[in-house]
Structures are given as structure tokens and as C-alpha cells.
Design a protein around this motif. Structure first.
Motif, PDB file in Angstrom:
ATOM      1  N   SER A  13      -9.369  -2.872   1.258  1.00  0.00           N
ATOM      2  CA  SER A  13      -9.127  -4.005   2.157  1.00  0.00           C
ATOM      3  C   SER A  13      -8.891  -3.585   3.596  1.00  0.00           C
ATOM      4  O   SER A  13      -9.433  -4.192   4.522  1.00  0.00           O
ATOM      5  CB  SER A  13      -7.928  -4.835   1.682  1.00  0.00           C
ATOM      6  OG  SER A  13      -8.244  -5.574   0.540  1.00  0.00           O
ATOM      7  N   GLU A  14      -8.080  -2.581   3.799  1.00  0.00           N
ATOM      8  CA  GLU A  14      -7.758  -2.181   5.172  1.00  0.00           C
ATOM      9  C   GLU A  14      -9.019  -1.748   5.925  1.00  0.00           C
ATOM     10  O   GLU A  14      -9.251  -2.164   7.058  1.00  0.00           O
ATOM     11  CB  GLU A  14      -6.718  -1.064   5.172  1.00  0.00           C
ATOM     12  CG  GLU A  14      -6.131  -0.834   6.529  1.00  0.00           C
ATOM     13  CD  GLU A  14      -4.772  -0.166   6.483  1.00  0.00           C
ATOM     14  OE1 GLU A  14      -4.128  -0.147   7.536  1.00  0.00           O
ATOM     15  OE2 GLU A  14      -4.355   0.331   5.415  1.00  0.00           O
ATOM     16  N   LEU A  31      -0.888  -9.469   7.365  1.00  0.00           N
ATOM     17  CA  LEU A  31      -1.198  -8.286   6.578  1.00  0.00           C
ATOM     18  C   LEU A  31       0.102  -7.827   5.903  1.00  0.00           C
ATOM     19  O   LEU A  31       1.055  -7.475   6.582  1.00  0.00           O
ATOM     20  CB  LEU A  31      -1.756  -7.172   7.456  1.00  0.00           C
ATOM     21  CG  LEU A  31      -2.401  -6.025   6.676  1.00  0.00           C
ATOM     22  CD1 LEU A  31      -3.658  -5.560   7.361  1.00  0.00           C
ATOM     23  CD2 LEU A  31      -1.439  -4.897   6.476  1.00  0.00           C
ATOM     24  N   ARG A  33       1.598  -5.368   2.777  1.00  0.00           N
ATOM     25  CA  ARG A  33       1.373  -4.325   1.778  1.00  0.00           C
ATOM     26  C   ARG A  33       2.258  -4.600   0.563  1.00  0.00           C
ATOM     27  O   ARG A  33       3.267  -5.283   0.658  1.00  0.00           O
ATOM     28  CB  ARG A  33       1.682  -2.960   2.380  1.00  0.00           C
ATOM     29  CG  ARG A  33       0.782  -2.642   3.556  1.00  0.00           C
ATOM     30  CD  ARG A  33       1.110  -1.303   4.204  1.00  0.00           C
ATOM     31  NE  ARG A  33       0.384  -1.163   5.459  1.00  0.00           N
ATOM     32  CZ  ARG A  33      -0.914  -0.914   5.564  1.00  0.00           C
ATOM     33  NH1 ARG A  33      -1.646  -0.769   4.478  1.00  0.00           N
ATOM     34  NH2 ARG A  33      -1.492  -0.818   6.741  1.00  0.00           N
ATOM     35  N   ASP A  50       1.028   1.272  -0.584  1.00  0.00           N
ATOM     36  CA  ASP A  50       0.538   1.091   0.789  1.00  0.00           C
ATOM     37  C   ASP A  50      -0.720   0.231   0.860  1.00  0.00           C
ATOM     38  O   ASP A  50      -1.175  -0.125   1.955  1.00  0.00           O
ATOM     39  CB  ASP A  50       0.267   2.447   1.446  1.00  0.00           C
ATOM     40  CG  ASP A  50       1.560   3.165   1.805  1.00  0.00           C
ATOM     41  OD1 ASP A  50       2.473   2.501   2.333  1.00  0.00           O
ATOM     42  OD2 ASP A  50       1.652   4.372   1.544  1.00  0.00           O
ATOM     43  N   LYS A  51      -1.306  -0.098  -0.285  1.00  0.00           N
ATOM     44  CA  LYS A  51      -2.498  -0.949  -0.301  1.00  0.00           C
ATOM     45  C   LYS A  51      -2.120  -2.383   0.075  1.00  0.00           C
ATOM     46  O   LYS A  51      -0.950  -2.770   0.057  1.00  0.00           O
ATOM     47  CB  LYS A  51      -3.181  -0.914  -1.675  1.00  0.00           C
ATOM     48  CG  LYS A  51      -3.778   0.438  -2.001  1.00  0.00           C
ATOM     49  CD  LYS A  51      -4.872   0.807  -1.026  1.00  0.00           C
ATOM     50  CE  LYS A  51      -5.498   2.135  -1.365  1.00  0.00           C
ATOM     51  NZ  LYS A  51      -6.477   2.552  -0.389  1.00  0.00           N
ATOM     52  N   ILE A  52      -3.123  -3.184   0.388  1.00  0.00           N
ATOM     53  CA  ILE A  52      -2.915  -4.550   0.872  1.00  0.00           C
ATOM     54  C   ILE A  52      -2.704  -5.516  -0.289  1.00  0.00           C
ATOM     55  O   ILE A  52      -3.562  -5.675  -1.150  1.00  0.00           O
ATOM     56  CB  ILE A  52      -4.123  -5.019   1.713  1.00  0.00           C
ATOM     57  CG1 ILE A  52      -4.445  -4.024   2.837  1.00  0.00           C
ATOM     58  CG2 ILE A  52      -3.886  -6.430   2.254  1.00  0.00           C
ATOM     59  CD1 ILE A  52      -3.345  -3.760   3.815  1.00  0.00           C
ATOM     60  N   HIS A  54      -1.767  -8.814   0.457  1.00  0.00           N
ATOM     61  CA  HIS A  54      -2.340 -10.051   1.002  1.00  0.00           C
ATOM     62  C   HIS A  54      -2.635  -9.857   2.485  1.00  0.00           C
ATOM     63  O   HIS A  54      -1.813  -9.331   3.228  1.00  0.00           O
ATOM     64  CB  HIS A  54      -1.360 -11.220   0.847  1.00  0.00           C
ATOM     65  CG  HIS A  54      -1.752 -12.421   1.652  1.00  0.00           C
ATOM     66  ND1 HIS A  54      -2.762 -13.265   1.270  1.00  0.00           N
ATOM     67  CD2 HIS A  54      -1.300 -12.876   2.841  1.00  0.00           C
ATOM     68  CE1 HIS A  54      -2.906 -14.214   2.193  1.00  0.00           C
ATOM     69  NE2 HIS A  54      -2.033 -14.006   3.147  1.00  0.00           N
ATOM     70  N   ALA A  55      -3.798 -10.293   2.891  1.00  0.00           N
ATOM     71  CA  ALA A  55      -4.141 -10.330   4.311  1.00  0.00           C
ATOM     72  C   ALA A  55      -4.946 -11.588   4.569  1.00  0.00           C
ATOM     73  O   ALA A  55      -5.655 -12.082   3.692  1.00  0.00           O
ATOM     74  CB  ALA A  55      -4.956  -9.094   4.703  1.00  0.00           C
ATOM     75  N   THR A  67      -7.482  -8.894  -0.409  1.00  0.00           N
ATOM     76  CA  THR A  67      -6.475  -8.228  -1.215  1.00  0.00           C
ATOM     77  C   THR A  67      -7.078  -6.992  -1.862  1.00  0.00           C
ATOM     78  O   THR A  67      -8.278  -6.935  -2.111  1.00  0.00           O
ATOM     79  CB  THR A  67      -5.915  -9.167  -2.305  1.00  0.00           C
ATOM     80  OG1 THR A  67      -4.848  -8.500  -2.995  1.00  0.00           O
ATOM     81  CG2 THR A  67      -6.980  -9.574  -3.309  1.00  0.00           C
ATOM     82  N   ASP A  68      -6.226  -6.012  -2.075  1.00  0.00           N
ATOM     83  CA  ASP A  68      -6.629  -4.893  -2.911  1.00  0.00           C
ATOM     84  C   ASP A  68      -6.353  -5.242  -4.357  1.00  0.00           C
ATOM     85  O   ASP A  68      -6.827  -4.584  -5.260  1.00  0.00           O
ATOM     86  CB  ASP A  68      -5.905  -3.609  -2.490  1.00  0.00           C
ATOM     87  CG  ASP A  68      -6.449  -3.069  -1.179  1.00  0.00           C
ATOM     88  OD1 ASP A  68      -7.669  -3.149  -0.980  1.00  0.00           O
ATOM     89  OD2 ASP A  68      -5.663  -2.596  -0.354  1.00  0.00           O
TER      90      ASP A  68
END
Length: 139
Positions: A13-14, A31, A33, A50-52, A54-55, A67-68
Motif C-alpha cells: 500500500s505505501e 494513513l 498503520r 508498520d504496514k498500512i 487504512h489509508a 489497505t495492506d
């Protein structure tokens, strides 16, 4: 009522959001995490905090979410959906199409069609399918 698409990027996602910021001028609205969730139970949902989680980001007047996701739910390729991007003119259509094509796969090169001066389809490097059209002057 409004429908907002959520794109699941399976851990990317990032990078995808940054690509859309650079390629399409996207503006990041939110954003969060996994590790930043106010619910401590959510901190361990993802194997990488550290993954997303919700963004949301804005492209033109459209909000998209990313999202991841939970790894078992997130898919590396997004299938069954094409996002249509309306360019104001041929020059903008070419610029957007070229940017989305970088590292992706062109499905239909930009060309004149019976409905518009330029239309094309590309799957970007993150597996998102896009159709780029010049907006009709009749709208």
C-alpha cells in the motif's frame, strides 16, 4: 449515498500510494498503520505492524482507500474492477497514461475511438486496471 473503492495491496500500500501521488497527483487524506490503531488488539493482526491498516487518498474529486489488509484476505492482483480516469484533454490523457504504464502492462494503447479523442487501458505495476479517457465535451 457514495461508493468508495478499497484497494487491497497485500503489503504494498505505501508504495502504491506514493506511486499515485507521483503519477496522478493524489493527495493522502488518512494513513494509519496497524501499530497506530487505538485498539491494542489490532497491533498484532498484521505480521508487520508498520504496514498500512487504512489509508484514504484523493485523485481529482474521487476518494480511494487502501489497505495492506489481513494477509490472508489481501490479494496481489486486483481483478474484476477497472478504474476510469477522465482526462481534461489529449495532452493530460497521454501524461496520465504514460505515468500509469511505467512498470505496468498496456492492455489497449491510447487511440481515437468513436466515443472520445483518446482512450486506452493499462494495468499498473500494482495490478490495478485503469481506463484513461478524454472527457466528452457533451457532459
Amino acid at each position: 449515498m457514495q461508493i468508495i473503492s478499497i484497494l487491497a495491496f497485500a503489503g504494498h500500500s505505501e508504495a502504491a500510494i506514493q506511486f499515485y501521488v507521483e503519477a496522478l497527483g493524489a493527495e493522502v487524506i488518512t494513513l494509519m498503520r496497524w501499530k497506530d490503531s487505538p485498539d491494542p488488539a489490532m497491533h498484532t493482526v498484521s505480521s508487520d505492524p508498520d504496514k498500512i491498516m487504512h489509508a484514504s487518498f484523493l485523485i481529482g474529486d474521487t476518494i480511494l482507500m487502501a489497505t495492506d489488509g489481513i494477509q490472508t484476505l489481501a490479494q496481489p492482483d486486483i481483478k474484476g474492477v477497472t478504474l476510469n480516469l477522465e482526462a481534461k484533454d489529449d495532452a493530460e490523457a497521454r501524461q496520465l497514461f504514460t505515468a500509469l504504464s511505467e512498470g505496468g502492462q498496456v492492455q489497449m494503447p491510447l487511440a481515437k475511438t468513436f466515443w472520445t479523442s483518446l482512450s486506452g487501458m493499462v494495468t499498473d505495476r500494482f495490478g490495478v486496471s485503469w481506463m484513461v479517457n478524454v472527457a466528452s465535451s457533451e457532459e
